[in-house]
Design an enzyme around this catalytic site. Structure first.
Site, short mmCIF file in Angstrom:
data_model
loop_
_atom_site.label_atom_id
_atom_site.label_comp_id
_atom_site.label_asym_id
_atom_site.label_seq_id
_atom_site.Cartn_x
_atom_site.Cartn_y
_atom_site.Cartn_z
N ASP A 130 0.82 -1.22 0.00
CA ASP A 130 0.00 0.00 0.00
C ASP A 130 0.86 1.27 0.00
O ASP A 130 2.10 1.19 0.01
CB ASP A 130 -0.93 -0.08 1.23
N ASP A 187 -9.78 3.96 -3.41
CA ASP A 187 -10.51 2.76 -2.96
C ASP A 187 -11.93 2.66 -3.51
O ASP A 187 -12.64 3.65 -3.61
CB ASP A 187 -10.60 2.76 -1.43
C1 GLA Z 1 -5.84 1.48 1.47
C2 GLA Z 1 -6.00 0.50 0.31
C3 GLA Z 1 -7.15 -0.45 0.61
C4 GLA Z 1 -6.88 -1.19 1.91
C5 GLA Z 1 -6.68 -0.20 3.03
C6 GLA Z 1 -6.22 -0.88 4.31
O1 GLA Z 1 -6.91 2.35 1.58
O2 GLA Z 1 -6.20 1.18 -0.89
O3 GLA Z 1 -7.32 -1.36 -0.45
O4 GLA Z 1 -5.77 -2.02 1.76
O5 GLA Z 1 -5.69 0.77 2.70
O6 GLA Z 1 -6.03 0.04 5.35
#
Ligand code: GLA
Length: 383
Positions: A130, A187
């Protein structure tokens, strides 16, 4: 010669969309059981991935290693990975480029080599990496290249899944890190606008998605029905919406990471049927790995015809209706590369019903449900 880890888009399940911070050993083990029992494994789903929030809040003061939270994972991670491997599946985990993960847990900045070794020790086959809490902006290339090297030197083959949200034009360089897939957007949430925004934003960027390294449009929300970590009760989607989402991900050639609660699939036969649809998975896993494109917009309205050329001279044809109302849409064969003088028309099999029809020589008409799709595998035949 060694083939890349992802000659076709990786398929699996990730804990984040449903479980968020509430992930634990039982959920992972039961999901792995169901991969086999429900036929997901036979359909091609392989990776069982634990996302963020799996560790204690601080590293081990003596070894500096990240430590699995014993309340969530009482037998440790090797136990989980052994279990997943015994099912003939692969095991994935999560870390982050920054000083803390997105969920505020220890992260790999400055610890890339140590953490890569820890993941190798756990028996990890897949690492989602990430992009939160990076101390200096503008160095994504450096951070992803560094972890790419750390994984290559970890002593274990680990698929590198970059989750960098599209910053610094990630699609143009991420393949150089050895990554096999890369998140290209923020996301996903389990609502129609979120899904549509992602799908529309990636159409022009699919040129960079190809065998070896795939544009990851994020974990699917198919089957969440408003529940779980990225779901909201007021945004419950319909089966038609989910058919559109799954078909878009398949035709675009995105990795297929399920995000729903696998344990609920036995009570959702329509979702199980959708995510194991052989034609759609065949489109997604096509060995040529060609770039999907929009062949024709739907005039004056929101939608269009997305095409992906497949092996064996077949064509995936996705008719998208993003609008609130049902539409009768038509597509000119001209726009698919078949002018009248080609002497060809299309034999089209509906991937949802299995019914076959034949197009006209100029065009074909199709009824497409509101916020939904029709999807075909087509083959040119003599007119
Ligand atoms: C980010 C990523 C998500 C997830 C969250 C976990 O937002 O884009 O897909 O992995 O972190 O905290």
């Amino acid at each position: 010669m060694k083939t890349p880890l992802a000659t076709t888009p990786p398929m699996g399940w990730n804990s984040w969309n449903t479980f968020g911070e509430k992930i634990n050993e039982d959920v992972v083990l039961r999901s792995a059981d169901l991969f086999v029992k429900l036929g997901l494994k036979d359909a091609g789903y392989q990776y069982v991935v634990i996302d963020d929030c799996w560790s204690l809040k601080e590293r081990d003061p003596k070894t500096d290693e990240i430590v699995p939270d014993p309340k969530k994972f009482p037998h440790g991670m090797k136990y989980v990975s052994d279990y997943v491997h015994r099912k003939g599946l692969k095991f994935g985990m999560y870390s982050c480029t920054g000083v803390r993960t997105c969920g505020d847990y220890p992260s790999s900045f400055g610890h890339e080599y140590l953490d890569a070794r820890t993941f190798a020790k756990f028996g990890v086959d897949f690492l989602k990496y990430d992009y939160c809490n990076v101390p200096i902006a503008g160095y994504a290339k450096l951070f992803y290249r560094r972890m790419g090297q750390a994984l290559r030197n970890s002593g274990r083959e680990i698929l590198f899944s970059a989750c960098e949200w599209g910053a610094e034009d990630v699609w143009s360089w991420i393949r150089s890190t050895g990554a096999s897939m890369y998140r290209s957007t923020g996301d996903i949430f389990d609502n129609f606008e979120s899904m549509k925004g992602i799908a529309k934003s990636q159409l022009e960027k699919l040129y960079a998605s190809a065998p070896g390294c795939w544009n990851d449009m994020d974990m699917l929300t198919v089957g969440m029905y408003g529940n779980g970590n990225v779901g909201k009760a007021e945004n419950v989607q319909t089966l038609e919406n989910y058919k559109l989402q799954f078909a878009l991900w398949c035709v675009y050639g995105s990795p297929l990471m399920l995000g729903c609660d696998i344990r609920k699939l036995p009570d959702m036969p329509e979702i199980l049927k959708l995510v194991t649809n052989k034609d759609l998975i065949r489109i997604n896993q096509d060995p040529l790995g060609l770039q999907a494109y929009q062949a024709q917009e739907w005039w004056g309205s929101d939608g269009g015809f997305i095409v992906r050329l497949l092996d064996n001279n077949e064509i995936a044809l996705l008719c998208v209706n993003y609008t609130e109302g049902d539409l009768n849409m038509y597509c000119l064969l001209e726009n698919l590369g078949f002018p009248y003088e080609s002497g060809l028309k299309l034999r089209m099999r509906d991937v949802f019903t299995g019914k076959t029809s034949v197009s006209g020589r100029d065009n074909f008409h199709v009824d497409v449900p509101a916020k939904g799709c029709r999807c075909f595998i087509a083959k040119p035949v003599k007119a």
